[in-house]
Design a protein around this motif. Structure first.
Motif, short mmCIF file in Angstrom:
data_model
loop_
_atom_site.label_atom_id
_atom_site.label_comp_id
_atom_site.label_asym_id
_atom_site.label_seq_id
_atom_site.Cartn_x
_atom_site.Cartn_y
_atom_site.Cartn_z
N LYS A 10 0.82 -1.22 0.00
CA LYS A 10 0.00 0.00 0.00
C LYS A 10 0.85 1.27 0.00
O LYS A 10 0.40 2.30 -0.48
N THR A 11 2.07 1.19 0.55
CA THR A 11 2.90 2.37 0.72
C THR A 11 4.28 2.14 0.13
O THR A 11 4.94 1.16 0.45
N SER A 17 0.75 6.19 -7.71
CA SER A 17 -0.14 6.99 -6.85
C SER A 17 -1.57 7.00 -7.40
O SER A 17 -2.53 6.98 -6.64
N PHE A 35 -1.67 3.55 -4.49
CA PHE A 35 -0.53 3.43 -3.60
C PHE A 35 -0.25 4.79 -2.98
O PHE A 35 -0.39 5.82 -3.63
N THR A 36 0.16 4.80 -1.72
CA THR A 36 0.68 6.02 -1.12
C THR A 36 2.15 6.06 -1.48
O THR A 36 2.91 5.16 -1.10
N HIS A 83 5.79 8.01 -1.49
CA HIS A 83 6.64 9.02 -0.87
C HIS A 83 7.85 9.24 -1.77
O HIS A 83 8.71 8.37 -1.86
N ARG A 136 2.72 15.46 -3.04
CA ARG A 136 3.53 14.99 -1.91
C ARG A 136 4.84 15.76 -1.87
O ARG A 136 5.45 16.03 -2.90
N VAL A 169 6.12 2.44 5.61
CA VAL A 169 6.48 2.27 4.21
C VAL A 169 6.90 0.82 3.99
O VAL A 169 7.82 0.32 4.62
#
Length: 154
Positions: free
Chosen positions: A14-15, A37, A41-42, A44, A58, A71
């Motif tokens: 998910k991250t 994204s 998905f998150t 970073h 972000r 993460v």
């Protein structure tokens, strides 16, 4: 890794931290991170040169140590010779890390073995965007197999 492993990783993650992502929208790292994204998905973005800028909503972080907890996957957009130090840092500062994904053209067996010894799954020389599209029926001919996606600096 076979397709079932890749599918499990992509559905279970998910991250994602994208190390080496560029704020330039024509760079492969940008459109891969943006695509992830857009698929829920998150993401970073991590790039010391672009730290503080915003990419697809972000803030770009300067290092892996700046990542929040949770993460699960590290997507590496750096050359193969930098992977050992990246893996060492990730293993130290990313407690929830379960997958290290090295982009097309990026592989380092020594670093992969170190990560696997710590229980981390490793994918090398593949792109999560391409694999997601291929495995979930979204692959389009445009932009695929054009030689545009590369981890090498030009």
């Amino acid at each position: 890794m076979d397709d079932s492993d890749l599918k499990r990783i992509l559905t279970g993650t998910k991250t994602v931290a994208c190390l080496g992502v560029s704020p330039n929208p024509v760079r492969p790292s940008y459109f891969v991170a943006r695509y992830l994204s857009l698929r829920g998905f998150t993401v970073h973005p991590v790039n010391p040169v672009a730290a503080g800028q915003r990419i697809f909503g972000r803030e770009v972080l300067s290092s892996l140590s700046d990542l929040p907890a949770g993460v699960q996957m590290l997507d590496v957009f750096r050359r193969s010779e930098f992977v050992p130090e990246i893996v060492d840092e990730a293993l130290e500062v990313m407690p929830d890390l379960s997958v290290i994904w090295m982009q097309i053209g990026v592989q380092n067996e020594e670093a992969a073995a170190k990560a696997r010894a710590r229980g981390i799954e490793v994918v090398m020389n593949r792109c999560p965007k391409i694999e997601y599209q291929r495995l979930f029926g979204e692959l389009r001919m445009g932009g695929f197999a054009t030689g545009v996606i590369s981890s090498k600096r030009r």
